[in-house]
Each structure stands twice: as structure tokens, then as C-alpha cells.
Write an enzyme that holds these catalytic residues in place. Sequence first.
Site, PDB file in Angstrom:
ATOM      1  N   GLY A 111      22.595 -24.202   4.935  1.00  0.00           N
ATOM      2  CA  GLY A 111      22.358 -22.837   4.312  1.00  0.00           C
ATOM      3  C   GLY A 111      23.103 -22.079   3.533  1.00  0.00           C
ATOM      4  N   LYS A 132      31.144 -19.432   6.915  1.00  0.00           N
ATOM      5  CA  LYS A 132      29.542 -19.527   7.965  1.00  0.00           C
ATOM      6  C   LYS A 132      29.406 -18.038   7.076  1.00  0.00           C
ATOM      7  CE  LYS A 132      26.289 -19.351  11.585  1.00  0.00           C
ATOM      8  NZ  LYS A 132      25.909 -19.445  12.903  1.00  0.00           N
ATOM      9  N   ASP A 144      19.263 -15.640   2.274  1.00  0.00           N
ATOM     10  CA  ASP A 144      19.670 -15.275   1.333  1.00  0.00           C
ATOM     11  C   ASP A 144      21.232 -15.718   1.404  1.00  0.00           C
ATOM     12  OD1 ASP A 144      20.809 -13.687   3.250  1.00  0.00           O
ATOM     13  OD2 ASP A 144      20.706 -11.937   2.709  1.00  0.00           O
ATOM     14  N   ARG A 202      26.472 -33.425  12.582  1.00  0.00           N
ATOM     15  CA  ARG A 202      25.270 -33.567  12.947  1.00  0.00           C
ATOM     16  C   ARG A 202      24.016 -34.356  14.104  1.00  0.00           C
ATOM     17  NH1 ARG A 202      24.736 -27.272  12.669  1.00  0.00           N
ATOM     18  NH2 ARG A 202      26.714 -26.827  11.257  1.00  0.00           N
ATOM     19  N   ASP A 271      19.736 -30.084  14.631  1.00  0.00           N
ATOM     20  CA  ASP A 271      20.543 -30.090  13.381  1.00  0.00           C
ATOM     21  C   ASP A 271      21.551 -29.481  14.194  1.00  0.00           C
ATOM     22  OD1 ASP A 271      18.288 -27.872  13.131  1.00  0.00           O
ATOM     23  OD2 ASP A 271      19.949 -26.855  12.041  1.00  0.00           O
TER      24      ASP A 271
END
EC number: 2.7.7.-
Length: 522
Positions: A111, A132, A144, A202, A271
Site C-alpha cells: 500500500g 517504503k 496516503d 510473504r 502479511d
Amino acid sequence: MSFSRSAADAADTLPDLAATLGEPAVGAFVTLGDAFHTRLPAAPLAAPYVVGFSGEVAQLLDLPPSIAAQPGFAELFAGNPTRDWPANAMPYASVYSGHQFGVWAGQLGDGRALTIGERTGTDGRRYELQLKGSGRTPYSRMGDGRAVLRSSIREFLCSEAMHHLGIPTTRALTVIGSDQPVVREEIETSAVVTRVSESFVRFGHFEHFFSNDRPDLLRQLADHVIDRFYPECRRADDPYLALLEAATLRTADLVAQWQAVGFCHGVMNTDNMSILGVTIDYGPFGFVDAFDANHICNHSDTSGRYAYRMQPRIAHWNCYCLAQALLPLIGLQHGIDDDDARAERAVEDAQAVLAKFPERFGPALERAMRAKLGLELERESDAELANKLLETMHASHADFTLTFRRLAQISKHDASRDAPVRDLFIDRDAFDAWANLYRARLSEETRDDAARAAAMNRVNPKYVLRNHLAEVAIRRAKEKDFSEVERLAQILRRPFDEQPEHEAYAALPPDWAGSLEVSCSS
């Protein structure tokens, strides 16, 4: 490689680096296809600057340390478009699913992370580089896509600290900061940390394709992992069962190492579990200070699911989730035509593998604790001796790191030398009772006190990334003083060494440290 390259050499390296990252190697995750990821550019980060940099990771990636001084470096690792970036290159975010706090969360994914490519290390291995905090992706949900400075500094420091503790982990090349604001509980500033790992696959990647009833893609993913990271599994009678076993055993070994240094991950969702058995996703982690077996490092973990004492159980549970995801592949080689019969056999085989987790974890932790106690010979009573120490520490809230470090000062024959470690305990009588048991056990050993102490100091760190140390570095970094980030990183690269000039970094936490809280908000 040598660190003698000039800044000019580093400048020449930047376009070469970008070009290398833009050319995926055969067998790379990005070549699996669109079902596994979405390719998209990073969101530009305004006026980026270097906050932290690991010369060791640069060396691993065959890059000169001077590369961080080049203006284009911050732009490149902020994810900003540069003239050096190949026109056809495109980072990607991968899709996965998972269980979060024991509840099925459905589709998740990267994300706020983008993998920008791979690079061959000086050790001959291929490493993925991932940004990241690089902006929104199709998997951001309500987020965001950004990471804040505080969490990025913590991940950077802990990744490298764990590596030097000898614990399998993702690495961190750099932290890039920006004054660009982001909203959390309060207004903070943005940052991007470059994570480095052989793979970011993962448990949740396997769960995703299992839950979507795509055995074809599940098999493609498993084949990718086996062929690239577990080639020995391909030679097994059942490669997919062998993959489950390899991942399960590595996970058991990893968590035993966590327990031995008092490390709490904080958010062991499926995850956040690496298929390679390395520590990944440093969020609300923490090293235990005053020992409490029920210590919860994540303020968001109100139920204590991921408390220190729960970590082995949760890791085992997560392996069950991985096993469930792999069931459609297990037993395919047996040639059983009846689907129900094959499924029943697959469950039995998977359960047999999962039963090996405690068989692996228990002895691994016992070996670690025996080494921490300076015991060469094996005795059945050693586990009880170690557990009794932990119980005594728990009752007195004795500092985890300092207790084990100072145990090296105990003498076989002179109880007066107990004082440095004894002073850490509220209940001195309880400690004395344990110390007498310990001395009796030491009398069975052949090493003298000095040799035993030297061995213990090689496995019991003096320096760990305590929350208050990270907090001081973060506060200074917010004022554009990054010297404490660098100083702390240097200290943590030598966790087992005596560093007389840095004694303060090994001291008990100050009173104000008790009010620090870390959570999933990063």
C-alpha cells in the site's frame, strides 16, 4: 570491493545503477505477470534529502559509499523521476492478502511500497530494492501511501541492528526525508526508506491466490520461490510440501532468535511474515527493557496477541495459514485421482510438517539460552535453569539486555562478584537463590570464568535499539540534525563490543522512556 572510489566515480555510478534496476533479471518476481503486481511510478517527494545511509549495504550492493553524497542520490531513492531513469522502467507494487490480528483481512498488498528493481550483490545473490513510503498504490486502501520520518528512521536503524545481532532480516540502504507534510495523530513529515532483501514474498502472497481460488497462480508463485530460493525443495518427493517445511523451520529458528534477544515484532500478521524466514516490516517493534513475559510493544495491540511470550505460538499459527494456502499444491506428485483422497492426504502431510515447528523451536531456544548462560555442556536441567532466571527477572522487572550481559561477571567461586547483575533485581533473595543454582551448574563446566565470560559476551549484546535511543535520534532528525542517526547506527554495528566512549547507550532507560508508545500508525 574497496571504499576508495571518488565522488566522481559515484556520480558515474548513479545512471548505471538506475539502468541496472530498470532491467529485470530472468526469474525476477516482476516477470511473473500482471496478476502478481501493478506497475506504476512513485509519487514525487518534494525536496528530498539524505537522513541516513548504510555504507555496509552499499558495499553489499557493489556501490561506493560516496554515492550518497551525490545530489541525484536523494532524488533516485525518493522515487522521483530523474534523467538517469530508463524510459521503460516502472516500479511495481505487489498484491497479497492475509490475516491481521487473527482475522481474515482479505486483499491487502504493497500500500505504500514500490519495488524499483534488483541488483546483484558482492556475494553473488540478487537483491530487490524497495521504496517504503513512495506514495499511493492500488492497494493503499484508505492510506496516503506515505511513511513518516520517525518510523522510517526506526526501520532503518533496526534493520541494520538486527543484522549485526546475527538475526535474519531485511536490510536498509538509506532513509530519504522531506519537509512534505503528512497527517497522522499530528502533522509529521514524509520519508522513504529503501529496504533490501532477496525477496519480499510473504505468507500473504500465497494466501491471496488460495483465497481467490487460483491454483494456477499459486503454483506459479510457489515455483518461483522454490526455483529461486529453495532449489533443494525441487529435488524432494513433494516440492510444495518441502517448501512448507523449509519455511516453517526457518520461521521457528527466527522466532527463537527473537526471544533470545528480547525482540518483539509487534504486528505478526501473516502479511508481515517472510517466506524466507527473515524479519520484515519493522513497525511498532521494541526490545524488552524491564522484563515482562507479557510485554506488548504495540500500543494498538489491545488484546496482547503479539506479546513477547506469544510470539512462538503466533508464528506457529501463521505457518498453519501458510499450510492452508499451499494445500491445493501438496500431493500433486502422488498421482491420486480422487480429489477428496488427495486433499485428505495433503492435510495429513501438512500437519506432520507443522508438528515440526515446536520440535525445532524448543531446541533452538534452548541452545541460544545455554549459550547466553555460558554453558558448553548439555544438561537436562538447563532449560529449567533458564526458565527460572526468566521467572525471577519477570518478578523483579529486571532489565533483559543488562541482566544477560552482566551474568558474565558472575564467578564460579566468588558470590561478591554478583553485585552488578544482582543490583538489577528488586527481589535480591530470589536472585541469590537462582545464582546459587547457577554457580552449582557452572561447577560442572571446564572453562574458567574468563573464557566463559568472553564467550557469553559474544552472544549477549551490550547495545540494542532501545526505544528511547531511537526517540532521541528521531527528535534531532526532526531538527535537521542527523548526526545521532549516524552515531546510533555505528554503535549498533558492534552490539557485542565494549565501547567505553558510548557507555550511556548501554545504560538503563531514563524515566521518561516509560511514557513512549509505538503503534501501527506510521
